[in-house]
Enzyme design. Structure first.
Site, PDB file in Angstrom:
ATOM      1  N   HIS A 179      36.143  23.944  77.254  1.00 40.79           N
ATOM      2  CA  HIS A 179      37.550  24.266  77.522  1.00 40.79           C
ATOM      3  C   HIS A 179      37.974  25.686  77.109  1.00 40.79           C
ATOM      4  CE1 HIS A 179      38.222  19.918  78.077  1.00 40.79           C
ATOM      5  NE2 HIS A 179      37.643  19.724  76.910  1.00 40.79           N
TER       6      HIS A 179
HETATM    7  C1  BDR Z   1      41.469  20.940  74.027  1.00 40.89           C
HETATM    8  O1  BDR Z   1      41.534  20.003  72.957  1.00 40.89           O
HETATM    9  C2  BDR Z   1      40.582  20.303  71.984  1.00 40.89           C
HETATM   10  O2  BDR Z   1      39.834  19.169  71.680  1.00 40.89           O
HETATM   11  C3  BDR Z   1      39.729  21.428  72.514  1.00 40.89           C
HETATM   12  O3  BDR Z   1      39.405  22.329  71.469  1.00 40.89           O
HETATM   13  C4  BDR Z   1      40.597  22.081  73.563  1.00 40.89           C
HETATM   14  O4  BDR Z   1      41.424  23.083  73.004  1.00 40.89           O
HETATM   15  C5  BDR Z   1      40.968  20.210  75.275  1.00 40.89           C
HETATM   16  O5  BDR Z   1      41.841  19.204  75.624  1.00 40.89           O
END
Ligand code: BDR
Ligand code: CA
Length: 311
Positions: A240
């Site tokens: 992400h």
């Molecule tokens: C987001 O949530 C976190 O778990 C990850 O770091 C990312 O920023 C994805 O939904």
């Protein structure tokens, strides 16, 4: 070339870690500081992890400030089930030697934004610190060049509830305030990040760099992909947060469009949902550039090339 000045607000998290490393490895960006927020794991751990990452990159000079230990209104929700107990599970790294800077992250954000022109804020976690800074010093809204954030999802739905993505769900009030502040925003939602999967060849390319950063990045990806592979039934997990930094470095890797985004704060069922007017069916203002497509091979090539210059 004058590098673009950025502040990174983050809750590391393995994918936050790779985003931070990508920024530190890139001469186009000058990292003015890192501010931590409670999210994937509690604040004590995100603040520890941010310093571990700086030291791994040989950058103990980067100022790291701790920020909010809980969302504006709700109780904190964490995600150890994805990121492990420490938030950086996957490889054992030394405890950080560099201290946290004294003072609150929100004050550091405000002071930096008021003192400098053209600073971009990269938001990789719940938006609590940014919302608190806007509440305390509303003039920063005019001074921030742009907020580039990972959060939300529209056609893809949510990952922590059927409707909501984690960062917006943890602090929906903060997200709503940030989207209403009139600041230029680029949003990298799940729709994009779920096209950027940590497949085995991509992990192998990082490990083949042969440096300690490449080994750590590969180990982190292997750790959290286990959870996502089982959940989504595919090879690899979505990487992400580095999308935020990659968009700053190579926007041509992405497609998107300007549209209206509102964050649900009222409904229990859809709390934290990002309502994206992708088809322009309302007359609400276009308050964000919402990314929709990514050249995933180009994205992983960029990350691998850049991480190769670190120790
Ligand atoms: C987001 O949530 C976190 O778990 C990850 O770091 C990312 O920023 C994805 O939904
Ligand atoms: Ca994050």
């Amino acid at each position: 070339m004058t590098p673009r000045q950025i502040l990174i607000d983050t809750d590391p998290g393995q994918d936050d870690a790779i985003a931070i490393l990508l920024a530190l490895a890139s001469p186009e960006l000058e990292v003015l500081g890192i501010t931590t927020v409670a999210g994937n794991v509690p604040l004590r751990l995100t603040s520890r992890n941010a310093r571990i990452i700086c030291e791994l990159a040989g950058r103990s000079d980067i100022p790291v400030y701790a920020g909010a230990d809980k969302p504006l209104q709700r109780a904190l929700v964490t995600a150890e089930f994805v990121h492990g107990k420490s938030g950086l599970d996957g490889i054992t790294l030394p405890e950080p030697q560099m201290p946290l800077r004294e003072g609150h992250a929100v004050n550091f954000l405000i002071e930096t934004l008021m003192a400098r022109e053209g600073v971009t804020v990269c938001a990789l976690g719940p938006l609590t610190n940014i919302a608190l800074a806007l509440q305390k010093e509303p003039r920063i809204a005019q001074r921030i060049e742009r907020i580039v954030l990972m959060g939300g999802g529209y056609f893809e739905g949510g990952n922590i509830t059927p409707a909501a993505e984690f960062n917006f769900y943890v602090d929906p009030q903060a997200a709503a305030q940030v989207f209403a502040a009139g600041i230029p925003i680029t949003m990298a939602p799940l729709d994009v990040t779920h096209q950027a999967l940590t497949t085995r060849p991509r992990i192998a390319a990082l490990r083949a760099l042969g440096n300690r950063v490449g080994e750590a990045a590969a180990a982190w990806m292997e750790f959290f992909e286990r959870f996502d592979e089982e959940k989504y039934g595919q090879e690899g997990g979505p990487l992400h947060d580095p999308c935020v930094i990659a968009w700053l470095l190579k926007p041509e890797l992405f497609t998107g469009r300007r549209c209206n985004v509102e964050i649900e704060t009222g409904s229990e069922l859809t709390l934290g949902m990002s309502v994206v007017d992708w088809w322009g069916v309302t007359r609400r203002p276009q308050n964000a550039l919402v990314l929709g497509g990514i050249d995933a091979d180009g994205y992983f090539r960029l990350i691998t090339e850049r991480l190769g210059v670190l120790p």
